[in-house]
Design a protein around this motif. Structure first.
Motif, PDB file in Angstrom:
ATOM      1  N   GLY A  14      22.686  39.299  20.503  1.00 41.90           N
ATOM      2  CA  GLY A  14      21.821  39.804  21.562  1.00 41.90           C
ATOM      3  C   GLY A  14      20.635  38.939  21.902  1.00 41.90           C
ATOM      4  N   VAL A  15      20.599  37.705  21.402  1.00 41.24           N
ATOM      5  CA  VAL A  15      19.482  36.811  21.674  1.00 41.24           C
ATOM      6  C   VAL A  15      20.004  35.382  21.744  1.00 41.24           C
ATOM      7  N   ILE A  16      19.370  34.575  22.582  1.00 40.09           N
ATOM      8  CA  ILE A  16      19.695  33.157  22.664  1.00 40.09           C
ATOM      9  C   ILE A  16      18.559  32.371  22.034  1.00 40.09           C
ATOM     10  N   LYS A  17      18.783  31.972  20.794  1.00 39.96           N
ATOM     11  CA  LYS A  17      17.813  31.166  20.060  1.00 39.96           C
ATOM     12  C   LYS A  17      18.556  30.444  18.946  1.00 39.96           C
ATOM     13  N   PRO A  18      18.029  29.341  18.446  1.00 42.17           N
ATOM     14  CA  PRO A  18      18.721  28.595  17.400  1.00 42.17           C
ATOM     15  C   PRO A  18      19.036  29.474  16.188  1.00 42.17           C
ATOM     16  N   GLY A  19      20.269  29.360  15.705  1.00 42.52           N
ATOM     17  CA  GLY A  19      20.709  30.116  14.546  1.00 42.52           C
ATOM     18  C   GLY A  19      21.389  31.426  14.864  1.00 42.52           C
ATOM     19  N   ALA A  20      21.241  31.912  16.091  1.00 42.36           N
ATOM     20  CA  ALA A  20      21.909  33.144  16.493  1.00 42.36           C
ATOM     21  C   ALA A  20      23.359  32.856  16.850  1.00 42.36           C
ATOM     22  N   ALA A  21      24.169  33.901  16.903  1.00 37.42           N
ATOM     23  CA  ALA A  21      25.565  33.734  17.293  1.00 37.42           C
ATOM     24  C   ALA A  21      25.654  33.208  18.717  1.00 37.42           C
ATOM     25  N   ALA A  22      26.601  32.313  18.944  1.00 40.86           N
ATOM     26  CA  ALA A  22      26.787  31.731  20.278  1.00 40.86           C
ATOM     27  C   ALA A  22      27.626  32.680  21.126  1.00 40.86           C
ATOM     28  N   ASP A  23      27.027  33.819  21.467  1.00 39.01           N
ATOM     29  CA  ASP A  23      27.612  34.819  22.364  1.00 39.01           C
ATOM     30  C   ASP A  23      26.828  34.764  23.664  1.00 39.01           C
ATOM     31  N   ILE A  24      27.385  34.099  24.649  1.00 33.01           N
ATOM     32  CA  ILE A  24      26.643  33.757  25.864  1.00 33.01           C
ATOM     33  C   ILE A  24      27.514  34.033  27.083  1.00 33.01           C
ATOM     34  N   ILE A  25      26.886  34.554  28.141  1.00 33.17           N
ATOM     35  CA  ILE A  25      27.609  34.753  29.397  1.00 33.17           C
ATOM     36  C   ILE A  25      26.841  34.108  30.544  1.00 33.17           C
ATOM     37  N   VAL A  26      27.567  33.807  31.598  1.00 33.13           N
ATOM     38  CA  VAL A  26      26.977  33.303  32.843  1.00 33.13           C
ATOM     39  C   VAL A  26      27.337  34.281  33.944  1.00 33.13           C
ATOM     40  N   MET A  27      26.299  34.775  34.633  1.00 32.03           N
ATOM     41  CA  MET A  27      26.491  35.734  35.721  1.00 32.03           C
ATOM     42  C   MET A  27      26.318  35.040  37.062  1.00 32.03           C
ATOM     43  N   ASP A  28      27.234  35.299  37.969  1.00 29.65           N
ATOM     44  CA  ASP A  28      27.150  34.773  39.323  1.00 29.65           C
ATOM     45  C   ASP A  28      26.168  35.632  40.110  1.00 29.65           C
ATOM     46  N   TYR A  29      24.896  35.355  39.902  1.00 28.88           N
ATOM     47  CA  TYR A  29      23.846  36.152  40.532  1.00 28.88           C
ATOM     48  C   TYR A  29      22.820  35.214  41.128  1.00 28.88           C
ATOM     49  N   ARG A  77      31.186  42.676  36.818  1.00 23.51           N
ATOM     50  CA  ARG A  77      32.221  41.826  37.409  1.00 23.51           C
ATOM     51  C   ARG A  77      31.663  40.535  37.990  1.00 23.51           C
ATOM     52  N   GLN A  78      30.337  40.372  37.982  1.00 26.48           N
ATOM     53  CA  GLN A  78      29.744  39.098  38.381  1.00 26.48           C
ATOM     54  C   GLN A  78      29.793  38.072  37.253  1.00 26.48           C
ATOM     55  N   CYS A  79      30.275  38.480  36.101  1.00 24.60           N
ATOM     56  CA  CYS A  79      30.388  37.542  34.981  1.00 24.60           C
ATOM     57  C   CYS A  79      31.424  36.467  35.305  1.00 24.60           C
ATOM     58  N   GLU A  80      31.021  35.212  35.175  1.00 26.13           N
ATOM     59  CA  GLU A  80      31.900  34.075  35.462  1.00 26.13           C
ATOM     60  C   GLU A  80      32.408  33.394  34.197  1.00 26.13           C
ATOM     61  N   THR A  81      31.540  33.336  33.201  1.00 24.16           N
ATOM     62  CA  THR A  81      31.880  32.629  31.965  1.00 24.16           C
ATOM     63  C   THR A  81      31.451  33.469  30.773  1.00 24.16           C
ATOM     64  N   THR A  82      32.336  33.564  29.781  1.00 23.29           N
ATOM     65  CA  THR A  82      32.048  34.347  28.580  1.00 23.29           C
ATOM     66  C   THR A  82      32.374  33.506  27.344  1.00 23.29           C
ATOM     67  N   LYS A 128      36.131  30.965  31.563  1.00 22.34           N
ATOM     68  CA  LYS A 128      35.325  29.927  32.202  1.00 22.34           C
ATOM     69  C   LYS A 128      35.615  29.931  33.689  1.00 22.34           C
ATOM     70  N   ASP A 129      34.540  30.058  34.475  1.00 23.02           N
ATOM     71  CA  ASP A 129      34.682  30.112  35.941  1.00 23.02           C
ATOM     72  C   ASP A 129      35.722  31.158  36.355  1.00 23.02           C
ATOM     73  N   ARG A 130      35.647  32.308  35.710  1.00 28.16           N
ATOM     74  CA  ARG A 130      36.495  33.481  35.960  1.00 28.16           C
ATOM     75  C   ARG A 130      37.966  33.284  35.578  1.00 28.16           C
ATOM     76  N   LYS A 131      38.266  32.221  34.894  1.00 30.30           N
ATOM     77  CA  LYS A 131      39.631  32.015  34.409  1.00 30.30           C
ATOM     78  C   LYS A 131      39.681  32.338  32.924  1.00 30.30           C
ATOM     79  N   LEU A 132      40.525  33.301  32.568  1.00 29.60           N
ATOM     80  CA  LEU A 132      40.669  33.683  31.170  1.00 29.60           C
ATOM     81  C   LEU A 132      41.288  32.525  30.392  1.00 29.60           C
ATOM     82  N   MET A 133      40.642  32.141  29.294  1.00 30.92           N
ATOM     83  CA  MET A 133      41.111  31.002  28.512  1.00 30.92           C
ATOM     84  C   MET A 133      41.757  31.423  27.196  1.00 30.92           C
ATOM     85  N   CYS A 134      41.663  32.697  26.852  1.00 27.03           N
ATOM     86  CA  CYS A 134      42.162  33.167  25.564  1.00 27.03           C
ATOM     87  C   CYS A 134      43.509  33.874  25.674  1.00 27.03           C
ATOM     88  N   ALA A 135      44.009  34.054  26.900  1.00 28.54           N
ATOM     89  CA  ALA A 135      45.290  34.732  27.094  1.00 28.54           C
ATOM     90  C   ALA A 135      45.784  34.488  28.506  1.00 28.54           C
TER      91      ALA A 135
END
Length: 443
Positions: A363-378, A400-405, A414-421
């Protein structure tokens, strides 16, 4: 190593909450560095670059309560189903559904749910599962899908006496076996709780069995006072309120999560607070089932850790956030309440809940935290800064504005293309399975 940059960066880190043109460097499963785009690209020239294209970079969402097993009910109409109260909703729809779920149905439900989560920017879920047609191995089936798709999951099975002793035994055993498995594996992405349905479907004898099978190894994830059924049953059959029953049976504690808590008294709230027990609010589901409005403002006033879930009514955490605000204001008949509480539930408290189970900070973007990051098309058309980001999320953003997870440093979309399935292939197989399930339900 990956750099995500060229966007407005919301960190949820009080030391550096906002960067107008920020970037995040990830290495393996963790965040390595946060700073300006130009400086980080110069410092790490060999890193893969993910272009946010002027969007909003922010921490991924956490869903503190959902139900994977309900996924294949989307669009379903069952003959004779016309509920007039909460019990009829449970018995006529959800219990009827889970009594038909095979392991393959559960597996396909997991694919569908988790892909929807990825596409709406949610990378961590606390799931409460039920599939009384085929119980054994159901949590392991869900776990396999979570590993394949790359999301973080805390799982449990819904213990209930509603389908007899044999199913009860199997549901307790499924929880125990999965807890054993998680203890052995020590997978930082996969954790276990001990699940229970509502109190009116669980006797004290069953609670005693659950506590013994758990052995104090993890917390309980249980529905509490969602409808008045729990209140009536506890008072009539046990001579006390529902939360008191949980206290007497050794269910409460810092790792236990109580879903809903709509019809709890102030004295019960005190017990929840004193035991350090967590609560999760599911506003859309509560409205849809017509069971009432959770006393979120009072729970906060009491100092209880309250998170935000969806109860699978949606997979869009921003949608749940908006409804959480409006129902609290409607219920209080005051248009100036709940802003701080509902934003705290999603952006702070869900991370605190997750921290009680998962080893890396979320739930936070800072060094040492989990790399769980999203990019919103906003792309805002009004001033946007660290001072008003919650207002933009409440009134401008949608999942649904999420582009990258990204989850644990792995790019899932990435760029709304599912890369894991292969989403089309997953949907094709799921349609085959759900069509057969619907035939059995209405057969």
């Amino acid at each position: 190593m990956i750099i995500i940059g060229n966007g407005r960066l919301i960190t949820r880190d009080s030391e550096q909450p906002y960067l107008e043109n920020g970037a995040v460097v990830t290495e393996n499963e963790l965040i390595k560095e946060v700073g300006s785009l130009d400086a980080l690209r110069k410092k790490y020239p060999e890193a893969e670059f993910v272009d946010a294209k002027g969007g909003v970079i922010m921490p991924a969402f956490i869903n503190a309560h959902t139900h994977i097993y309900s996924a294949l009910a989307r669009g379903l109409s069952m003959s004779g189903y016309n509920p007039t109260n909460f019990f009829e909703v449970l018995d006529g729809m959800w219990w009827r559904l889970d009594r038909h779920l095979s392991l393959e149905d559960t597996r396909r439900s997991a694919y569908t749910t988790m892909i929807d989560c990825i596409k709406t920017g949610c990378t961590t879920i606390f799931d409460h599962h039920a599939s009384f047609f085929e119980i054994e191995g159901s949590l392991f089936a869900i776990a396999d899908v979570a590993k394949e798709l790359g999301i973080r999951a805390c799982l449990c099975y819904e213990v209930s006496e509603r389908d007899g002793e044999k199913k009860l035994d199997a549901s307790i055993e499924e929880n125990k076996n999965f807890i054993d498995y998680c203890e052995r594996e020590q997978d930082p992405m996969l954790k276990a709780m001990f699940g229970g349905h509502a109190l009116f479907t669980i006797s004290d004898k069953t609670f005693e069995r659950c506590v013994k099978a758990n052995g104090g190894r993890t917390g309980f994830h249980i529905h509490v006072c969602e409808g008045m059924n729990d209140v009536y049953d506890s008072m009539r059959n046990y001579g006390c309120r529902s939360v008191n029953r949980l206290l007497y049976n050794g269910i409460l504690g810092e790792k236990t999560l109580l879903g809903h808590c709509i019809h709890v008294s102030p004295a019960e709230m005190d017990i929840i607070r004193e035991t350090g027990t967590m609560v999760v609010n599911n506003p859309e589901s509560n409205m849809g089932n017509a069971v009432g409005c959770s006393p979120v403002l009072k729970l906060f006033e009491k100092g209880i850790l309250v998170g935000l879930g969806t109860d699978a009514y949606t997979f869009d955490m921003l949608e749940s956030l908006k409804v959480a605000l409006t129902i609290q204001r409607h219920n209080a008949a005051m248009p100036n309440v709940a802003w701080n509480e509902v934003t705290a539930m999603l952006f702070s408290n869900n991370a605190r809940i997750a921290q009680r189970y998962f080893p890396h900070r979320l739930g936070v973007i800072k060094p040492g935290a989990a790399a769980d990051i999203i990019v919103m098309d906003y792309k805002p058309f009004t001033p946007f800064s660290g001072d008003n980001i919650d207002g933009h999320m409440l009134f401008g953003m949608a999942g649904r504005q999420c582009e990258t997870t990204m989850c644990a440093g792995r790019l899932l979309m990435k760029d709304r293309k599912l890369m894991c399935a292969d989403e089309e292939e997953v949907n094709r197989k799921t349609l085959e399975v759900s069509t057969e399930l619907w035939r059995r339900l209405n057969g």
